[in-house]
Write an enzyme that holds these catalytic residues in place. Structure first.
Site, mmCIF file in Angstrom:
data_model
loop_
_atom_site.group_PDB
_atom_site.id
_atom_site.type_symbol
_atom_site.label_atom_id
_atom_site.label_comp_id
_atom_site.label_asym_id
_atom_site.label_seq_id
_atom_site.Cartn_x
_atom_site.Cartn_y
_atom_site.Cartn_z
ATOM 1 N N THR A 207 34.843 21.035 25.378
ATOM 2 C CA THR A 207 34.955 19.859 24.507
ATOM 3 C C THR A 207 34.647 18.640 25.355
ATOM 4 O O THR A 207 34.995 18.613 26.539
ATOM 5 C CB THR A 207 36.405 19.771 23.983
ATOM 6 O OG1 THR A 207 36.580 20.780 23.022
ATOM 7 C CG2 THR A 207 36.709 18.416 23.351
ATOM 8 N N ARG A 235 38.555 25.273 9.880
ATOM 9 C CA ARG A 235 39.650 24.820 10.749
ATOM 10 C C ARG A 235 39.243 23.499 11.425
ATOM 11 O O ARG A 235 38.131 23.356 11.916
ATOM 12 C CB ARG A 235 39.950 25.887 11.797
ATOM 13 C CG ARG A 235 41.005 25.485 12.838
ATOM 14 C CD ARG A 235 40.403 24.931 14.114
ATOM 15 N NE ARG A 235 41.382 24.718 15.166
ATOM 16 C CZ ARG A 235 41.144 24.083 16.303
ATOM 17 N NH1 ARG A 235 39.959 23.588 16.534
ATOM 18 N NH2 ARG A 235 42.084 23.930 17.203
ATOM 19 N N GLY A 259 41.952 20.511 24.786
ATOM 20 C CA GLY A 259 42.920 21.595 24.962
ATOM 21 C C GLY A 259 43.210 22.285 23.646
ATOM 22 O O GLY A 259 42.389 22.257 22.721
HETATM 23 N N1 ASP Z 1 40.843 20.485 21.347
HETATM 24 C C1 ASP Z 1 39.764 21.271 20.861
HETATM 25 C C2 ASP Z 1 40.191 21.960 19.596
HETATM 26 O O1 ASP Z 1 41.299 22.491 19.540
HETATM 27 C C3 ASP Z 1 39.293 22.299 21.825
HETATM 28 C C4 ASP Z 1 39.166 21.800 23.236
HETATM 29 O O2 ASP Z 1 39.448 20.669 23.543
HETATM 30 O O3 ASP Z 1 38.737 22.581 24.094
HETATM 31 O O4 ASP Z 1 39.416 22.002 18.698
#
Ligand code: ASP
Length: 339
Positions: A207, A235, A259
């Site tokens: 991300t 989602r 995260g």
């Molecule tokens: N926070 C993002 C999500 O849950 C994924 C990530 O940051 O790696 O969609």
């Protein structure tokens, strides 16, 4: 010509060991009470189970990609551009790279699609825009900015957002454009285990996000993601949610998180960091550390943040976080682990 000059600069910087290869005492500074900077910028390329055991060459590729994206923001800010332009340009650059889980290289849903989320926020006005579960849009962060500037809404999802992109003449791409072998293999692994990446104890890596303070004293933040591998269709994670994965307010900070989205949503993570500064009197580094290490579940992820003095804080509870920071004092660093 400009590109090759930029690449040469990055290679020289790598050779000199200033891109996180050597000492980096300032990378994860708490940053409270530091001197004021004219401008500052930080970015991330995701957190998660980033093991040190992998290939040095791949780590070097990530460092170069982070440094080139950081340089994009540095140029805008150094020339007096706005923090909004800087964070959008940096995130677009990372979206175009196949290395990161955003835009090209986005994670794959249970149904085999790429559904992307993005948000942008202006700390001067608190205006914000976001899109969720968009397919085919090459740069979701720019569509998020379009939602902010050209619609009366804050968050638009799915086909409605895709239609908006088309009406605005924004570049769209076929599904194959977003496909990368790396994400496909990861998806196959998760599918076999019938898990999403967070259930498998593997937070998605890649991300992307950026935060910046400009010479005019304004803060901005942007985040873009493909979300979790093998997520259910539709989602929506934390990234496009204002006050959760993305937030900017000139009174406190600009922050972009990465995260396990559901955990960041549970804790209202981004706004919580801001509130600890505004109502708790904490500095940006302490406020971020409190949320990342004490309030979010262990191993949840991390964030980059910058306050109105240009103090940068970057923190994570995972094994690593792709990240970078630069400011008007000449600081320019990227890192993956504690280095
Ligand atoms: N926070 C993002 C999500 O849950 C994924 C990530 O940051 O790696 O969609």
């Amino acid at each position: 010509m400009r590109k090759s000059k930029q690449a040469a600069t990055i290679l020289v910087a790598l050779a000199m060991g200033i891109l996180g290869c050597g000492k980096a005492p300032t990378m994860d500074e708490r940053g409270n009470g530091a001197e004021r900077r004219d401008w500052a910028i930080a970015l991330h390329g995701g957190a998660g189970t980033i093991g040190r055991g992998g290939s040095e060459q791949i780590a070097a590729e990530y460092r170069v990609a982070l440094a080139v994206a950081l340089e994009v923001g540095v140029r805008i800010l150094n020339d007096g551009g706005t923090s909004l332009d800087a964070v959008e340009a940096v995130v677009r650059h990372l979206e175009d790279s196949p290395l990161f889980n955003a835009g090209k290289g986005a994670a794959i849903t249970r149904d085999g699609e790429h559904q992307m989320d993005a948000a942008i926020m202006d700390g001067a006005t608190l205006d914000n825009g976001a899109v969720a579960a968009v397919r085919f849009v090459r740069n979701p962060v720019s569509l998020a900015r379009h939602v902010m500037t050209s619609t009366p809404h804050a968050l638009i999802s799915g086909p409605g957002a895709e239609q908006l992109a088309e009406q605005a003449g924004m570049p769209t791409e076929p599904a194959e454009y977003f496909h990368t072998p790396m994400r496909y293999e990861r998806w196959l692994r998760m599918k076999q285990r019938e898990a999403v990446s967070s259930e498998a104890g593997e937070i998605e890596k890649g991300t992307v996000g950026a935060v910046a303070l400009d010479r005019h004293g304004n803060l901005a933040a942007a985040t873009s993601t493909g979300g979790l591998t093998n997520k259910l269709s539709g989602r929506i994670g934390d990234s496009p949610l204002i006050g959760i994965g993305t937030y900017a307010n000139n009174a406190t900070l600009a922050i972009s998180c990465t995260g396990h989205g559901e955990e960041f949503i549970r804790r209202t993570a981004a706004f919580r960091v801001s509130a600890l500064m505004e109502y708790g009197g904490l500095g940006v580094g302490d406020a971020l550390a409190e949320v990342v290490h004490k309030q979010l579940a262990p191993d949840s992820g991390g964030a980059v943040a910058v306050d109105s003095h240009g103090t940068i804080a970057m923190d994570y509870s995972t094994r690593g976080m792709y990240r970078g920071a630069a400011d008007s004092t000449g600081r320019f660093e990227v890192a993956i682990w504690e280095e």
